[in-house]
Design a protein around this motif. Structure first.
Motif, PDB file in Angstrom:
ATOM      1  N   LEU A  49      18.364  12.380  12.600  1.00 25.45           N
ATOM      2  CA  LEU A  49      17.732  13.510  11.909  1.00 25.45           C
ATOM      3  C   LEU A  49      18.415  13.766  10.565  1.00 25.45           C
ATOM      4  N   SER A  50      19.724  13.681  10.558  1.00 24.52           N
ATOM      5  CA  SER A  50      20.428  13.898   9.299  1.00 24.52           C
ATOM      6  C   SER A  50      20.095  12.795   8.286  1.00 24.52           C
ATOM      7  N   LEU A  51      19.958  11.568   8.782  1.00 24.69           N
ATOM      8  CA  LEU A  51      19.557  10.462   7.879  1.00 24.69           C
ATOM      9  C   LEU A  51      18.154  10.715   7.320  1.00 24.69           C
ATOM     10  N   ILE A  52      17.277  11.244   8.178  1.00 25.89           N
ATOM     11  CA  ILE A  52      15.905  11.532   7.726  1.00 25.89           C
ATOM     12  C   ILE A  52      15.934  12.642   6.664  1.00 25.89           C
ATOM     13  N   GLN A  53      16.673  13.698   6.983  1.00 29.76           N
ATOM     14  CA  GLN A  53      16.653  14.874   6.096  1.00 29.76           C
ATOM     15  C   GLN A  53      17.315  14.613   4.746  1.00 29.76           C
ATOM     16  N   HIS A  54      18.259  13.685   4.703  1.00 29.43           N
ATOM     17  CA  HIS A  54      19.004  13.464   3.460  1.00 29.43           C
ATOM     18  C   HIS A  54      18.653  12.156   2.768  1.00 29.43           C
TER      19      HIS A  54
ATOM     20  N   CYS B   6      12.191   3.049   7.719  1.00 29.99           N
ATOM     21  CA  CYS B   6      10.898   2.411   7.950  1.00 29.99           C
ATOM     22  C   CYS B   6      10.595   2.273   9.434  1.00 29.99           C
ATOM     23  N   ALA B   7      11.634   2.352  10.281  1.00 28.29           N
ATOM     24  CA  ALA B   7      11.399   2.178  11.713  1.00 28.29           C
ATOM     25  C   ALA B   7      12.575   2.727  12.488  1.00 28.29           C
ATOM     26  N   VAL B   8      12.255   3.259  13.667  1.00 28.74           N
ATOM     27  CA  VAL B   8      13.307   3.677  14.596  1.00 28.74           C
ATOM     28  C   VAL B   8      13.072   2.919  15.895  1.00 28.74           C
TER      29      VAL B   8
ATOM     30  N   GLY C 240       6.992  11.202  10.972  1.00 29.32           N
ATOM     31  CA  GLY C 240       5.996  10.189  10.610  1.00 29.32           C
ATOM     32  C   GLY C 240       6.554   8.776  10.549  1.00 29.32           C
ATOM     33  N   ILE C 241       7.657   8.544  11.262  1.00 30.41           N
ATOM     34  CA  ILE C 241       8.284   7.209  11.248  1.00 30.41           C
ATOM     35  C   ILE C 241       7.854   6.432  12.495  1.00 30.41           C
ATOM     36  N   ASP C 242       7.565   5.152  12.310  1.00 28.56           N
ATOM     37  CA  ASP C 242       7.184   4.284  13.430  1.00 28.56           C
ATOM     38  C   ASP C 242       8.325   4.163  14.424  1.00 28.56           C
TER      39      ASP C 242
END
Ligand code: GRF
Length: 221
Positions: free
Chosen positions: A18-23, A30-32, A49-51
């Motif tokens: 989540l922190s990687l997404i937010q920052h 591109c994918a998790v 919205g990440i695959d």
């Protein structure tokens, strides 16, 4: 210029994800990929919205799901891979294929406390040293073929308090993890930190930001 793509591997809660997404500034996730279909982080990724894909961890000794993960990553072909609480040892062939592009976060100031139960061990050392050894924290490092031994990119420290229990300490370290990991990934994605096998180079800007944020950079050149 295209923004560097990062694939993130998780197994559980996903707070670092989540922190990687937010920052995310200079990279895009591109994918998790998870090895656990119940990982809470999968929902966080979907909300952003990440695959997401899961290759469920099998019984001990069966590593076929890891081969599936490697195959999926090769198809995605990201610039970098971030291990954000991926609770499995990654196989040597894969590590060598992605040398310098596979990055892990570990909840201790490496080389202290490789492996599991880092907070418990840090507390034990604190008490055994009568509070002298009061530094703990987290490290972001390139992955090599051993466990938690790869070149350290940056670390963030915090101080153990006499009244800390494991949970409180883990929480304090986690706050540092959430600052450190996205910072490192943004620096790597913007070429301000780069891997050279025997050294890690930092731009002047990365050096000065690390200092400003109180990050430790043992291998910075
Ligand atoms: C973090 O403490 C990380 O350092 C370790 O596993 C934990 C994952 O937590 N490798 P989360 O899933 O990111 O919340």
């Amino acid at each position: 210029m295209n923004i560097p793509q990062i694939a993130v591997l998780i197994s559980g809660r996903g707070s670092n994800l989540l922190s990687l997404i937010q920052h995310a500034q200079h990279y895009q996730i591109c994918a998790v990929i998870s090895n656990n279909k119940n990982a809470a982080g999968l929902e966080l990724a979907r909300n952003a919205g990440i695959d997401t894909t899961t290759f469920e961890r099998k019984a001990k000794g069966d590593c076929s799901h890891r081969q599936e993960i490697y195959k999926a990553i090769n198809q995605i072909n990201p610039e970098f891979i971030a291990l954000a609480g991926f609770m499995e040892i990654v196989d040597a062939d894969f590590v060598m294929q992605w040398e310098g592009r596979l990055i892990n976060i570990h909840p201790s100031l490496l080389p202290d406390f490789r492996g599991l139960h880092t907070h418990q061990r840090a507390l034990q050392r604190f008490h055994e040293s009568n509070g002298q050894q009061n530094q703990h924290g987290c490290s972001v490092h390139y992955v090599d073929v051993s466990v938690d031994t790869g070149p350290i990119i940056a670390q963030a420290a915090c101080t153990i308090q006499a009244e800390d229990n494991e949970e409180q300490l883990a929480q304090r370290v986690l706050e540092q993890e959430h600052r450190l990991f996205p910072w490192v990934m943004n620096q790597i994605a913007s070429n301000n930190i780069s891997y050279h096998r025997t050294s890690i180079s930092f731009s002047e800007q990365a050096k000065s930001e690390a200092q400003q944020y109180n990050f430790i950079t043992p291998l910075a050149k």
